[in-house]
Scaffold this motif. Structure first.
Motif, PDB file in Angstrom:
ATOM      1  N   PRO A   1      40.125  35.129  47.388  1.00  0.00           N
ATOM      2  CA  PRO A   1      38.696  35.480  47.280  1.00  0.00           C
ATOM      3  C   PRO A   1      38.469  36.676  46.361  1.00  0.00           C
ATOM      4  O   PRO A   1      37.438  36.749  45.685  1.00  0.00           O
ATOM      5  CB  PRO A   1      38.277  35.799  48.703  1.00  0.00           C
ATOM      6  CG  PRO A   1      39.384  35.413  49.596  1.00  0.00           C
ATOM      7  CD  PRO A   1      40.581  35.148  48.775  1.00  0.00           C
ATOM      8  N   ILE A   2      39.394  37.579  46.230  1.00  0.00           N
ATOM      9  CA  ILE A   2      39.210  38.751  45.379  1.00  0.00           C
ATOM     10  C   ILE A   2      39.187  38.310  43.906  1.00  0.00           C
ATOM     11  O   ILE A   2      38.337  38.748  43.125  1.00  0.00           O
ATOM     12  CB  ILE A   2      40.333  39.777  45.637  1.00  0.00           C
ATOM     13  CG1 ILE A   2      40.217  40.310  47.063  1.00  0.00           C
ATOM     14  CG2 ILE A   2      40.263  40.918  44.634  1.00  0.00           C
ATOM     15  CD1 ILE A   2      41.350  41.181  47.471  1.00  0.00           C
ATOM     16  N   LYS A   3      40.115  37.434  43.526  1.00  0.00           N
ATOM     17  CA  LYS A   3      40.141  36.935  42.151  1.00  0.00           C
ATOM     18  C   LYS A   3      38.869  36.150  41.838  1.00  0.00           C
ATOM     19  O   LYS A   3      38.324  36.230  40.727  1.00  0.00           O
ATOM     20  CB  LYS A   3      41.365  36.050  41.915  1.00  0.00           C
ATOM     21  CG  LYS A   3      42.655  36.798  41.882  1.00  0.00           C
ATOM     22  CD  LYS A   3      43.804  35.856  41.586  1.00  0.00           C
ATOM     23  CE  LYS A   3      45.134  36.572  41.574  1.00  0.00           C
ATOM     24  NZ  LYS A   3      46.240  35.651  41.337  1.00  0.00           N
ATOM     25  N   PHE A   4      38.365  35.398  42.799  1.00  0.00           N
ATOM     26  CA  PHE A   4      37.146  34.621  42.604  1.00  0.00           C
ATOM     27  C   PHE A   4      35.959  35.541  42.366  1.00  0.00           C
ATOM     28  O   PHE A   4      35.152  35.327  41.458  1.00  0.00           O
ATOM     29  CB  PHE A   4      36.921  33.717  43.815  1.00  0.00           C
ATOM     30  CG  PHE A   4      35.701  32.862  43.689  1.00  0.00           C
ATOM     31  CD1 PHE A   4      35.679  31.785  42.824  1.00  0.00           C
ATOM     32  CD2 PHE A   4      34.555  33.164  44.408  1.00  0.00           C
ATOM     33  CE1 PHE A   4      34.546  31.000  42.700  1.00  0.00           C
ATOM     34  CE2 PHE A   4      33.419  32.389  44.279  1.00  0.00           C
ATOM     35  CZ  PHE A   4      33.412  31.299  43.425  1.00  0.00           C
ATOM     36  N   VAL A   5      35.825  36.594  43.150  1.00  0.00           N
ATOM     37  CA  VAL A   5      34.697  37.526  43.026  1.00  0.00           C
ATOM     38  C   VAL A   5      34.791  38.284  41.701  1.00  0.00           C
ATOM     39  O   VAL A   5      33.780  38.470  41.014  1.00  0.00           O
ATOM     40  CB  VAL A   5      34.673  38.498  44.239  1.00  0.00           C
ATOM     41  CG1 VAL A   5      33.665  39.618  44.031  1.00  0.00           C
ATOM     42  CG2 VAL A   5      34.347  37.748  45.513  1.00  0.00           C
ATOM     43  N   VAL A   6      35.993  38.708  41.319  1.00  0.00           N
ATOM     44  CA  VAL A   6      36.152  39.430  40.054  1.00  0.00           C
ATOM     45  C   VAL A   6      35.811  38.516  38.875  1.00  0.00           C
ATOM     46  O   VAL A   6      35.116  38.908  37.928  1.00  0.00           O
ATOM     47  CB  VAL A   6      37.582  39.992  39.935  1.00  0.00           C
ATOM     48  CG1 VAL A   6      37.846  40.524  38.531  1.00  0.00           C
ATOM     49  CG2 VAL A   6      37.824  41.078  40.962  1.00  0.00           C
ATOM     50  N   GLY A   7      36.277  37.280  38.884  1.00  0.00           N
ATOM     51  CA  GLY A   7      35.973  36.333  37.814  1.00  0.00           C
ATOM     52  C   GLY A   7      34.483  36.049  37.718  1.00  0.00           C
ATOM     53  O   GLY A   7      33.907  35.958  36.621  1.00  0.00           O
TER      54      GLY A   7
END
Length: 195
Positions: free
Chosen positions: A34-40
């Protein structure tokens, strides 16, 4: 150890084991954190906002107000010095047009005494047989030019010359020569008239 290539047995291709296929197909997929998704997603939204900002040149869409341009007033000179001011632009006056209208050209024409008093003739052929000379005379007559055949005696016998003229000016003879060149008679020569 040296082996003979011609007598050697071809190699058998290696068989891939069941382990290599099963490892490739059996590798589980990891879910995206979820962190990579939010950053992207934040990077994508920031990129879209930057494009929108560049398109609208910084105008505020919500208020509809455009930013005010900053204007600065030029500082007026405190004192004007007469040496610093420029004189008014002079008006250009062209005089060559008036001069050319009233100009007269004088040309020195040489006297006509340089030209010979004898007229010109044009010879287009010289033949042994009179029939050949008469044929050329007929070709010339079809061009609207009058020619004459002269019999001239020489050391080698009689010759029949096809003569045109007399011409008062060489220019007239040149004009007739160009007319004859258009129909293929190219050997005509211009000389002073001889009897």
């Amino acid at each position: 150890m040296r082996s003979d290539y011609a007598n050697s047995k071809p190699r058998q291709p290696r068989k891939r084991g069941a382990n290599s296929k099963s490892k490739a197909t059996a590798a589980p997929r990891r879910p995206v954190s979820p962190i990579k998704f939010v950053v992207g997603l934040a990077v994508l939204v920031g990129f879209i906002y930057a494009l929108w900002f560049l398109k609208h040149d910084g105008t505020d869409a919500a208020s509809g107000n455009e930013p005010q341009a900053v204007t600065t007033k030029a500082a007026a000179p405190a004192t004007t010095n007469p040496k610093d001011t420029l004189p008014p632009k002079p008006k250009e006056e062209w005089t060559y047009q008036k001069e050319l209208e009233n100009k007269q050209v004088e040309v020195d024409v040489p006297a006509q005494s340089n030209q010979p008093s004898r007229p010109y003739q044009m010879q287009c052929g010289s033949f042994r047989k009179e029939s050949q000379a008469q044929e050329m005379k007929a070709v010339i007559a079809f061009q609207g030019i009058e020619a004459q055949v002269r019999k001239v005696g020489g050391n080698n016998g009689d010759w029949f010359k096809v003569i045109l003229g007399p011409y008062d000016a060489k220019r007239q003879a040149e004009r007739d020569r160009h007319t004859l060149q258009r129909v293929g008679l190219n050997g005509c020569m211009i000389w002073l008239w001889t009897n």
